[in-house]
Scaffold this motif. Structure first.
Motif, PDB file in Angstrom:
ATOM      1  N   ALA A 247      33.547  27.667  33.880  1.00  0.00           N
ATOM      2  CA  ALA A 247      34.241  26.477  34.379  1.00  0.00           C
ATOM      3  C   ALA A 247      34.556  26.571  35.861  1.00  0.00           C
ATOM      4  CB  ALA A 247      35.520  26.259  33.572  1.00  0.00           C
ATOM      5  N   PHE A 248      34.800  27.794  36.361  1.00  0.00           N
ATOM      6  CA  PHE A 248      35.177  27.918  37.773  1.00  0.00           C
ATOM      7  C   PHE A 248      34.010  27.658  38.715  1.00  0.00           C
ATOM      8  CE2 PHE A 248      34.176  32.353  36.524  1.00  0.00           C
ATOM      9  CZ  PHE A 248      33.218  32.679  37.475  1.00  0.00           C
ATOM     10  N   ALA A 249      32.808  27.453  38.181  1.00  0.00           N
ATOM     11  CA  ALA A 249      31.670  27.125  39.047  1.00  0.00           C
ATOM     12  C   ALA A 249      31.948  25.853  39.848  1.00  0.00           C
ATOM     13  CB  ALA A 249      30.399  26.976  38.219  1.00  0.00           C
ATOM     14  N   ASP A 250      32.702  24.947  39.262  1.00  0.00           N
ATOM     15  CA  ASP A 250      33.023  23.694  39.953  1.00  0.00           C
ATOM     16  C   ASP A 250      33.956  23.922  41.140  1.00  0.00           C
ATOM     17  OD1 ASP A 250      31.493  22.274  38.176  1.00  0.00           O
ATOM     18  OD2 ASP A 250      33.171  21.718  36.876  1.00  0.00           O
TER      19      ASP A 250
ATOM     20  N   GLU B 217      34.645  36.691  38.252  1.00  0.00           N
ATOM     21  CA  GLU B 217      35.668  36.221  37.318  1.00  0.00           C
ATOM     22  C   GLU B 217      36.364  34.928  37.745  1.00  0.00           C
ATOM     23  OE1 GLU B 217      38.336  39.454  36.520  1.00  0.00           O
ATOM     24  OE2 GLU B 217      36.929  40.327  35.066  1.00  0.00           O
ATOM     25  N   GLY B 218      36.037  34.417  38.924  1.00  0.00           N
ATOM     26  CA  GLY B 218      36.698  33.192  39.347  1.00  0.00           C
ATOM     27  C   GLY B 218      36.235  32.771  40.729  1.00  0.00           C
ATOM     28  N   ALA B 219      36.996  31.865  41.315  1.00  0.00           N
ATOM     29  CA  ALA B 219      36.703  31.377  42.656  1.00  0.00           C
ATOM     30  C   ALA B 219      37.979  31.406  43.483  1.00  0.00           C
ATOM     31  CB  ALA B 219      36.132  29.968  42.601  1.00  0.00           C
ATOM     32  N   LYS B 220      37.832  31.715  44.767  1.00  0.00           N
ATOM     33  CA  LYS B 220      38.967  31.729  45.691  1.00  0.00           C
ATOM     34  C   LYS B 220      38.487  31.193  47.031  1.00  0.00           C
ATOM     35  CE  LYS B 220      42.467  34.756  47.755  1.00  0.00           C
ATOM     36  NZ  LYS B 220      42.960  36.155  47.857  1.00  0.00           N
ATOM     37  N   ASP B 221      39.171  30.170  47.496  1.00  0.00           N
ATOM     38  CA  ASP B 221      38.804  29.545  48.767  1.00  0.00           C
ATOM     39  C   ASP B 221      37.338  29.120  48.772  1.00  0.00           C
ATOM     40  OD1 ASP B 221      41.395  30.017  49.699  1.00  0.00           O
ATOM     41  OD2 ASP B 221      40.837  32.005  50.463  1.00  0.00           O
ATOM     42  N   GLY B 222      36.854  28.680  47.615  1.00  0.00           N
ATOM     43  CA  GLY B 222      35.489  28.181  47.518  1.00  0.00           C
ATOM     44  C   GLY B 222      34.428  29.245  47.384  1.00  0.00           C
ATOM     45  N   ARG B 223      34.830  30.518  47.295  1.00  0.00           N
ATOM     46  CA  ARG B 223      33.870  31.623  47.198  1.00  0.00           C
ATOM     47  C   ARG B 223      34.033  32.337  45.859  1.00  0.00           C
ATOM     48  NH1 ARG B 223      30.339  29.949  50.706  1.00  0.00           N
ATOM     49  NH2 ARG B 223      31.477  29.027  52.454  1.00  0.00           N
ATOM     50  N   PRO B 224      32.963  32.908  45.336  1.00  0.00           N
ATOM     51  CA  PRO B 224      33.083  33.636  44.075  1.00  0.00           C
ATOM     52  C   PRO B 224      33.948  34.876  44.236  1.00  0.00           C
ATOM     53  CG  PRO B 224      30.894  33.930  45.015  1.00  0.00           C
ATOM     54  CD  PRO B 224      31.570  32.891  45.842  1.00  0.00           C
ATOM     55  N   GLN B 225      34.831  35.095  43.272  1.00  0.00           N
ATOM     56  CA  GLN B 225      35.741  36.236  43.316  1.00  0.00           C
ATOM     57  C   GLN B 225      35.355  37.227  42.222  1.00  0.00           C
ATOM     58  OE1 GLN B 225      39.950  35.491  42.545  1.00  0.00           O
ATOM     59  NE2 GLN B 225      40.487  37.008  44.094  1.00  0.00           N
ATOM     60  N   LEU B 226      35.286  38.498  42.632  1.00  0.00           N
ATOM     61  CA  LEU B 226      34.893  39.554  41.712  1.00  0.00           C
ATOM     62  C   LEU B 226      36.106  40.137  40.999  1.00  0.00           C
ATOM     63  CD1 LEU B 226      32.323  41.404  44.029  1.00  0.00           C
ATOM     64  CD2 LEU B 226      31.904  39.518  42.418  1.00  0.00           C
ATOM     65  N   ALA B 227      35.837  40.951  39.972  1.00  0.00           N
ATOM     66  CA  ALA B 227      36.915  41.543  39.186  1.00  0.00           C
ATOM     67  C   ALA B 227      37.788  42.464  40.016  1.00  0.00           C
ATOM     68  CB  ALA B 227      36.325  42.297  37.998  1.00  0.00           C
ATOM     69  N   ASP B 228      37.267  43.005  41.114  1.00  0.00           N
ATOM     70  CA  ASP B 228      38.071  43.885  41.962  1.00  0.00           C
ATOM     71  C   ASP B 228      38.841  43.128  43.036  1.00  0.00           C
ATOM     72  OD1 ASP B 228      36.063  43.150  43.688  1.00  0.00           O
ATOM     73  OD2 ASP B 228      35.247  45.161  43.985  1.00  0.00           O
ATOM     74  N   GLY B 229      38.803  41.802  42.998  1.00  0.00           N
ATOM     75  CA  GLY B 229      39.563  40.983  43.940  1.00  0.00           C
ATOM     76  C   GLY B 229      38.783  40.529  45.157  1.00  0.00           C
ATOM     77  N   ARG B 230      37.631  41.122  45.400  1.00  0.00           N
ATOM     78  CA  ARG B 230      36.825  40.724  46.559  1.00  0.00           C
ATOM     79  C   ARG B 230      36.238  39.335  46.363  1.00  0.00           C
ATOM     80  NH1 ARG B 230      32.079  44.544  47.501  1.00  0.00           N
ATOM     81  NH2 ARG B 230      32.294  44.961  45.256  1.00  0.00           N
ATOM     82  N   THR B 231      36.024  38.654  47.474  1.00  0.00           N
ATOM     83  CA  THR B 231      35.235  37.423  47.464  1.00  0.00           C
ATOM     84  C   THR B 231      33.953  37.686  48.246  1.00  0.00           C
ATOM     85  OG1 THR B 231      36.371  36.579  49.425  1.00  0.00           O
ATOM     86  CG2 THR B 231      37.225  35.902  47.266  1.00  0.00           C
ATOM     87  N   LEU B 232      32.905  36.988  47.868  1.00  0.00           N
ATOM     88  CA  LEU B 232      31.600  37.201  48.496  1.00  0.00           C
ATOM     89  C   LEU B 232      31.229  36.006  49.358  1.00  0.00           C
ATOM     90  CD1 LEU B 232      29.504  38.692  45.538  1.00  0.00           C
ATOM     91  CD2 LEU B 232      30.578  39.931  47.438  1.00  0.00           C
TER      92      LEU B 232
END
Length: 376
Positions: free
Chosen positions: A138-141, A263-278
């Motif tokens: 769902a967080f793909a949106d 595991e999610g999205a943050k500021d429009g970027r994919p967020q990893l399980a370790d908290g990083r965004t790519l």
């Protein structure tokens, strides 16, 4: 008046064709409905470079041998052509361009509505392919619109991507294939829970006895009849089976970077399980599929949208499903495993309502002797 058959098979891919083979051997009256213009087209629409992850010796349907070197890997086009020739060789009654719009039961028999004609049947085998609707989180949106998003079903090749890094989400065989292909043109991040792998090159001459043992285990040990199979099934359904052809070392050598689960999205970027965004410009979701069964007007699905069935047998009586992941074994959704499940369903149909050989009518097929080769 609508045509009436002992059995209608919905879906003309490898599962539907295997079902047709066994129904023919059981001397049943049946027809196979395929929404595609040509048999095999469901494979022709997959990504351009796709090759089966199993060697050709494991890519034959029942009653035939795959027409290629046993340890080669057929391309999508080669396998699609094999399916077409298989249907022709065994004179399977496939009706193309027949999209089923509704399946119901009138109290006496099943009614199959298509966009061209209605059919009636005592039995229906639903085998439309289990890769119809991609499972996208769902967080793909929530990802930025400047990130191009594709799935394993819509991706065709590197030309589909924007310039810049790509995140491949889903660490199964499809994800590994796509990540390896893109590594030569893009920075690739590979995200997902590792499903394990067969640790040796499965086509290496010295390792072939081990490979034979592994594929034997996929069918005869990792199944619903064994404690090991019942224990493994939930994990495989939740994730995927082990990597077969592509290995970790292949991905490392190509420069693919493994990262934790997305595991999610943050500021429009994919967020990893370790908290990083790519910081990426592309995402390819190789996170699996689910069947599209909305056209079945019967209470046959559970809360997860999956059909309620045991080894393909569902309710009402006479309704069957074929081709699901781990329907009976780890091999159930593989080409070499679907024939075994089809044979089980054919026996169930025969035991439910035996029909004499002279009841075949003109809709049944003629099969060649077991082991005859189907030309490509």
């Amino acid at each position: 008046m609508s045509e009436h058959f002992d059995t209608v098979v919905i879906g003309g891919g490898q599962a539907g064709l295997a079902m047709g083979y066994h129904l023919s051997r059981a001397r049943r009256s049946f027809v196979i409905l395929d929404e595609n213009p040509r048999t095999g087209d469901s494979w022709r629409t997959r990504w351009d470079s796709l090759r089966l992850f199993t060697p050709a010796r494991y890519d034959a349907l029942p009653g035939s041998r795959y027409p290629a070197a046993p340890w080669s890997y057929p391309s999508r086009e080669e396998f699609a052509n094999y399916l077409s020739s298989y249907a022709q060789t065994f004179h399977l009654p496939v009706r193309n361009n027949r999209r089923v719009t509704r399946l119901s039961h009138n109290g006496n028999s099943f009614t199959i509505e298509t966009d061209g004609q209605n059919l009636a049947a005592d039995n229906v085998v639903v085998a439309p392919g289990w890769d119809r609707k991609p499972k996208v989180p769902a967080f793909a949106d929530q990802l930025s619109p400047d990130i191009r998003q594709l799935t394993a079903g819509t991706y065709k090749g590197p030309r589909d991507l924007a310039a810049g890094p790509v995140l491949v989400v889903g660490a199964g065989n499809s994800g590994a294939d796509v990540a390896l292909e893109l590594a030569s043109t893009h920075k690739v991040y590979f995200s997902g829970r590792h499903p394990g792998q067969i640790p040796w090159p499965i086509d290496a001459v010295a390792a072939r006895p081990l490979t034979l043992a592994v594929f034997f285990a996929f069918s005869h040990i990792v199944n619903l009849n064994t404690p090991a199979g019942r224990k493994a099934r939930p994990h495989i359904l939740a994730h995927s089976g082990p990597l077969v052809r592509v290995k970790d070392r292949d991905l490392v050598r190509a420069g693919v970077e493994r990262v934790p689960r997305t595991e999610g999205a943050k500021d429009g970027r994919p967020q990893l399980a370790d908290g990083r965004t790519l910081e990426i410009t592309n995402v390819i979701w190789c996170t699996g599929f689910r069947p599209d069964l909305a056209w079945i007007d019967l209470p046959v699905t559970g809360p997860d949208g999956e059909p309620k069935q045991v080894r393909g047998v569902a309710k009402p009586q006479g309704l069957y499903f074929l081709g699901a992941t781990f329907q009976q074994s780890l091999a159930s959704s593989m080409v070499n495993g679907v024939g075994r499940d089809a044979a089980f369903i054919a026996r169930h149909i025969a035991a439910r309502a035996p029909r004499p050989a002279n009841a075949l009518g003109n809709a049944a097929a003629t099969v060649r002797p077991e082991g005859s080769a189907a030309p490509q």
